[in-house]
Write an enzyme that holds these catalytic residues in place. Structure first.
Site, PDB file in Angstrom:
ATOM      1  N   LYS A 173       0.853  -1.191   0.000  1.00 47.47           N
ATOM      2  CA  LYS A 173       0.000   0.000   0.000  1.00 47.47           C
ATOM      3  C   LYS A 173       0.886   1.237   0.000  1.00 47.47           C
ATOM      4  CE  LYS A 173      -3.626   2.361   2.572  1.00 47.47           C
ATOM      5  NZ  LYS A 173      -4.626   2.256   3.640  1.00 47.47           N
TER       6      LYS A 173
ATOM      7  N   LYS B  60      -2.253  -1.505  -3.797  1.00 43.23           N
ATOM      8  CA  LYS B  60      -3.136  -0.340  -3.728  1.00 43.23           C
ATOM      9  C   LYS B  60      -2.326   0.939  -3.797  1.00 43.23           C
ATOM     10  CE  LYS B  60      -6.261   1.781  -0.441  1.00 43.23           C
ATOM     11  NZ  LYS B  60      -6.678   1.811   0.933  1.00 43.23           N
TER      12      LYS B  60
END
Ligand code: PBG
Length: 322
Positions: free
Chosen positions: A194, A247
């Site tokens: 992330k 992400k």
């Protein structure tokens, strides 16, 4: 003799036969924002078409998604400031907003997969994913709280818990806590890779969860880094994650590909709020064909290697694919 690749694009039938990547509603997960109250739908300005929903409206929308072939939803609670504190105590409240939403969803649509977010930011008065101690996010103070939060979510009926906090060692701690409480079948979707991204802006409006001070760069990754992503993958795999997430989505398609090639685990990606907002804004201005662009971006994420795509446009995409 001229080599003519165009022969394989001659008509829809041929194109269908030679198509490499596929996209269907069963690849999609719908992220949703839940708030307290009844009959409440509070639009999120920077995410046209999305809203904070009270539990009754949340159930209706989830039913609609499921009927269209979307197998699951990912839940994020929008709490009022009174419920936020520096340690995110509300996050482990077994009768809090999120557990109540999970119970309502599972009662209404038992086969719907309910994925819950494990991180402190919706509950933190500092707007951080971990506990702030002397100006730093304290990893080891945070991890046990995350594990307790995951158990509370599993007890409410969550099928999969999804730590999005980027603390070190939390996947192992959550796995151990879930197993010790008898939740051996509750899966972990680790937000493994992330990045510290500007594309989370609209989400932070939705939850009013922007960091009150500083940024998230001591736990979320530097957008410049690829090798570090692969290191995170190896760790979360070893710690017992069931799915690995990259992400944001589209700007990191190269990372999705490399993660796909490294691991045997399912790879998820998240078309985040800012990606959704860009598509919507350009579509509303007539600057691009929203429907076509939406399906194109989702297909590109599949081609990059994502098995599972979290997208706010899951219902729209499922209708278009219908
Ligand atoms: C935080 C979290 C964020 C998102 C999901 N979980 C934002 C952040 O890290 O600040 C972003 C999702 C989106 O932008 O759609 N735990």
């Amino acid at each position: 003799m001229l080599v003519r690749p165009r022969r394989n694009r001659l008509n829809a039938q041929i194109r269908g036969l030679v198509r490499e990547a596929t996209l269907s509603p069963h690849h999609l997960i719908l992220p949703m924002f839940v708030q307290d109250g009844e009959g409440k739908r509070t639009p999120i300005t920077s995410m046209p078409g999305q809203a904070r929903l009270s539990i009754d409206m949340l159930v209706e929308t989830a039913q609609q998604a499921f009927a269209l072939g979307v197998p699951g939803v990912a839940l994020f609670p929008a709490l009022t400031d009174e419920l936020k504190d520096s340690r995110g105590a509300e996050s482990t409240n077994s009768v809090g907003l999120l557990p109540r939403a999970v119970r309502a969803l599972k009662a209404a649509v038992p086969d719907l997969l309910v994925i819950t977010d494990v991180a402190l930011d919706p509950y933190s008065s500092d707007g951080h994913d971990g506990v702030l101690v002397n100006g730093h996010i304290d990893n080891d103070v945070t991890v046990p709280i995350l594990a307790e939060m995951a158990v509370a979510q599993a007890r409410a009926g969550a099928d999969i818990v999804a730590p999005s906090d980027m603390m070190d060692g939390r996947v192992a701690a959550i796995r151990t806590a879930l197993d010790a409480s008898g939740f051996t079948n509750v899966g972990i979707c680790s937000y493994c890779v992330k990045y510290a991204s500007a594309f989370y802006g609209p989400f932070r409006e939705a939850l009013d969860s922007a960091p009150r001070g500083g940024d998230k760069k001591t736990y979320q990754m530097d957008p410049a880094n690829m090798r570090e992503a692969l290191r995170e993958v190896r760790l979360d795999e070893a710690e017992g994650a069931d799915w690995l997430m990259v992400k944001p989505g589209l700007p990191y398609a190269d990372v999705i590909r490399q993660v796909r090639d490294l691991t045997a685990l399912p790879v998820a990606t998240y078309q985040v709020s800012g990606e959704y907002a860009m598509l919507k804004a350009a579509g509303q201005n007539g600057w691009l064909d929203y429907d076509y662009a939406l399906l194109e971006t989702l297909l590109c994420l599949r081609r990059a290697g994502a098995d599972i795509i979290f997208t706010y446009a899951a219902i729209e995409a499922a209708k278009l694919l219908g």
